[in-house]
Enzyme design. Structure first.
Site, PDB file in Angstrom:
ATOM      1  NE  ARG A 196      -7.205   1.947  -6.227  1.00 33.59           N
ATOM      2  CZ  ARG A 196      -6.046   2.096  -5.628  1.00 33.59           C
ATOM      3  NH1 ARG A 196      -5.015   2.523  -6.301  1.00 33.59           N
ATOM      4  NH2 ARG A 196      -5.906   1.813  -4.365  1.00 33.59           N
ATOM      5  CG  HIS A 220       0.230   2.321  -9.529  1.00 34.03           C
ATOM      6  ND1 HIS A 220      -0.054   1.919  -8.243  1.00 34.03           N
ATOM      7  CD2 HIS A 220      -0.847   3.054  -9.928  1.00 34.03           C
ATOM      8  CE1 HIS A 220      -1.250   2.379  -7.887  1.00 34.03           C
ATOM      9  NE2 HIS A 220      -1.746   3.084  -8.885  1.00 34.03           N
ATOM     10  CG  LEU A 250       9.208 -17.340  -3.619  1.00 32.83           C
ATOM     11  CD1 LEU A 250       9.006 -17.307  -2.104  1.00 32.83           C
ATOM     12  CD2 LEU A 250       9.606 -15.941  -4.118  1.00 32.83           C
ATOM     13  CG  ASN A 265       2.163   1.594  -5.257  1.00 31.63           C
ATOM     14  OD1 ASN A 265       3.045   1.375  -4.447  1.00 31.63           O
ATOM     15  ND2 ASN A 265       1.659   0.661  -6.046  1.00 31.63           N
ATOM     16  CG  ASP A 300      -2.087   0.888   1.144  1.00 31.28           C
ATOM     17  OD1 ASP A 300      -2.275   1.504   0.080  1.00 31.28           O
ATOM     18  OD2 ASP A 300      -2.837   0.998   2.130  1.00 31.28           O
TER      19      ASP A 300
END
Ligand code: FPP
Length: 244
Positions: A75, A41, A135, A26, A24
């Site tokens: 948005r 972003h 990962l 950007n 959170d």
């Protein structure tokens, strides 16, 4: 302490298995730098790359990043389109390299509204990467925890009706295996950047016993060192899972 020293401090025996991140800030980063939100972003993508690399170096097994939520559709159309394109373009650029580095990549979230956004190469490389045992990187796209539960309940209702499962056998584990995160460990640690301290519909079933770690740092500024610090802090906590 520098990065090399910090990473040495990690107790490999007590490594969290799964870390999930709410990236959170950007937009606020862009405001602070007097630039457009899209540039925030863009910097956010660089932070994702940095943190994925660090997760590999730290030997983390599962990393989930909240890239686009079911609420993000609210948005402006322009920002939504930009974000979806940015995420797909970044993955298109990085995915071969991730696969080469033994990363196992999955999308979690609802595919419904996104069919057109997924690019063929991304999907193909993703599938190839499922043999990898390094990962496990989950990219939460069009993800919402309630939506995930609704999807799971619908599937369970179908399976009940078809006699594939019985009501008596429904338990935590079974429900967990109907979620997008089926057969993955629950997140041990959930990180949120930018000073906000809420879950925002992220992994609401899976976070029942998660530890939370909050920082005021805005996502584009989130450093490798801070990520390692969150792991070290986690290792100093006593998890009781409801016991005394
Ligand atoms: C929050 O900032 C961030 C998002 C909405 C997620 C965007 C994600 C990225 C840029 C990373 C891309 C991910 C991958 C996997 C390539 P915000 O706009 O909510 O910030 P604000 O709260 O300050 O306005």
């Amino acid at each position: 302490m520098n990065y090399e020293q910090l990473i040495q401090q990690i107790d490999k025996e007590r490594m969290p298995q799964h870390i999930a991140i709410i990236m959170d800030g950007n937009g606020r980063w862009a405001d602070e730098h007097k630039t457009k939100r899209v540039n925030g972003h863009k910097e956010g993508v660089k932070a994702v790359r940095r943190i994925v690399e660090t997760a590999v170096e730290a030997g983390l097994k599962y990393l989930t990043v909240y890239a686009f939520s079911t609420e993000n559709w609210r948005r402006t159309k322009q920002e939504v389109n930009y974000l979806l394109k940015l995420i797909m373009d970044s993955l298109t650029k990085e995915i071969e390299d991730l696969n080469y580095n033994n990363v196992n990549i999955r999308f979690i979230g609802s595919k419904e509204e996104l069919e057109k956004s997924y690019n063929k190469k991304v999907i193909e490389t993703c599938k190839k990467s499922w043999k990898n045992d390094g990962l496990h990187l989950n990219v939460a796209m069009n993800y919402g925890g309630r939506r995930e539960l609704i999807d799971a309940f619908k599937k369970m209702a179908d399976d009940l009706k078809a006699g594939k499962i019985s009501k008596e056998k429904i338990n935590d584990e079974m429900i967990g295996n109907y979620l997008y995160t089926a057969y993955m460990p629950d997140p041990d640690l959930i990180i949120r950047t930018s000073g906000e301290e809420r879950l925002s519909n992220f992994l609401i079933w899976q976070s029942a016993y998660s530890e939370f770690w909050f920082t005021n740092t805005l996502w584009p500024d989130f450093s490798r060192e801070e990520f390692i610090q969150s792991i070290l802090d986690f290792q100093n906590r006593k998890r009781r899972f409801g016991s005394r």
